[in-house]
Design an enzyme around this catalytic site. Sequence first.
Site, PDB file in Angstrom:
ATOM      1  N   CYS A   1      -1.315   8.743   1.940  1.00 34.15           N
ATOM      2  CA  CYS A   1      -1.674   8.838   0.593  1.00 34.15           C
ATOM      3  C   CYS A   1      -3.282   8.571   0.416  1.00 34.15           C
ATOM      4  O   CYS A   1      -2.820   8.932  -1.125  1.00 34.15           O
ATOM      5  CB  CYS A   1      -1.556   7.079   1.432  1.00 34.15           C
ATOM      6  SG  CYS A   1      -2.847   6.062   2.000  1.00 34.15           S
TER       7      CYS A   1
ATOM      8  N   GLU B   1       0.645  -1.407   0.409  1.00 34.05           N
ATOM      9  CA  GLU B   1       0.469   0.392  -0.037  1.00 34.05           C
ATOM     10  C   GLU B   1       0.596   1.825  -0.640  1.00 34.05           C
ATOM     11  O   GLU B   1       0.962   1.796   1.234  1.00 34.05           O
ATOM     12  CB  GLU B   1      -0.926   0.107   1.460  1.00 34.05           C
ATOM     13  CG  GLU B   1      -2.066  -0.830   1.299  1.00 34.05           C
ATOM     14  CD  GLU B   1      -2.695  -1.436   0.343  1.00 34.05           C
ATOM     15  OE1 GLU B   1      -3.018   0.172  -0.809  1.00 34.05           O
ATOM     16  OE2 GLU B   1      -3.137  -2.691  -0.381  1.00 34.05           O
TER      17      GLU B   1
END
Length: 490
Positions: free
Chosen positions: A262, A223
Amino acid sequence: MSTGAMAGAGAEAGGELGETVRELREAYGGGRTRSLAWRQAQLRGLLRLLKEKEAEAFQALHKDLGKHHAEAYRDEVGVLIKSANGALQQLGKWMAPDRVWVPLIAWPATAQVVPEPVGVVLIFSCWNFPLGLSLEPLIGAIAAGNAVALKPSELSPCTARFLADNIGNYMDASAVKVVNGGPEVGEQLMEHRWDKVLFTGSPRIARSVMAAAARHLTPVALELGGKCPCIFDAAAAGARDLQVSANRIIAGKWSPCAGQACIAIDYVLVEERFAPVLIKVLKSTLKRFFQDADHMARIVNQRHFERLSSLLKDRAVAPSILHGGSMDAKNLYIEPTILLNPPLDSAIMTEEIFGPLLPIITVKKIEDSIAFVKAMPKPLAIYAFTRDAALRRRVVEETSSGSVTFNDAVVQYAIDGLPFGGVGQSGFGQYHGRHSFEMFSHKKAVMKRGYLLELTLRYPPWDESKVTLMRYLYRFNYFAFVLAFLGLRR
């Protein structure tokens, strides 16, 4: 904080990491993690932890990142409670085998897909959501029946210590362990064999994790992140749409951990003629949202503060600052900052910003934004504010990203039914809700046949009649095959 503190076993990392892995394998090998009762007990324990230690969790997140407790609950504690409760409610259904259709030519037979745990897994979490990014994948891993080692980020030491001090008191301490320490501890962990590794963080470290995992052929999920664009189509936006969009853009840029997320908006694309209107509304709304500077998180450490300040001090970039730009190094605070058309080859437009700086890039017509996005590496998320169905369709069909959200930002993370994950340089592997369960499960194919019927055409010796029968077999259904078989026999 000692770099080798551990929960569960209470041992120091480094010399006893091998013992930690051995205990996890022993716990998993004993079989108890596979039972529904054990999985449910761990999830309930996690819920008790979040309820009974909520104040301590808030305190740790404030010390690490300056998060207001409302933001901490919205983005981490509340999301985790929702996820754990959802897993408890659905776990029996997730664990049930899926029946698979078997063609009549294989009769009598049954087939199913049985989910089984992958084994002993290692989770590397990140510092920006140090509680959520630790426990969200942990929920999926234990729901799937695995033993788990959790390595929190050393850059959020208070939350890492909170996890180490409490996980073992609320969950099975021999099957769920927290290993704290710096990069050297992460490297030592990767020297061991794991059945799956999930890493959340930067692409640079992800490459090292993948290289280490390759030695044991360990499957890895990554991720990562990237520059998440926001397309703002103001052509059909009324005054209310404009204000609501500004609210949501600010929430998707500055509210999640001061942009250190993110999936936070990295930059906005807007038609040149509408840029002044958007900027005006963003400025006024920022002043209203962040009158109290304590309502925005702080930069995680001095190194990241200096990285972000250097983006603004770039001589080519400084003239593009329209709003904000002030910095307080002592308190690791950077004012919400808006820039208009910084050079596209500058660091602020070629690197992931991961902070409270928002470039606004103008285009001649909003459709040009699609080509702009396609020219960049694939992002974790794309956001588009528009009422234009044709533009929405083009964004979905012509771009590639981990997710697409229309008329809002970041909220897709909280929807368990949507998989969370990247594509290309933004990562691979997906979790959340059932997707978390499946990430840490192996789908085992199971088939059982009976002895009632035996078709000899599958065996040698071969002849043309068998080839003819097989042609029917692969082209038609069972009944056509039987009719053809009977016709040939006559």
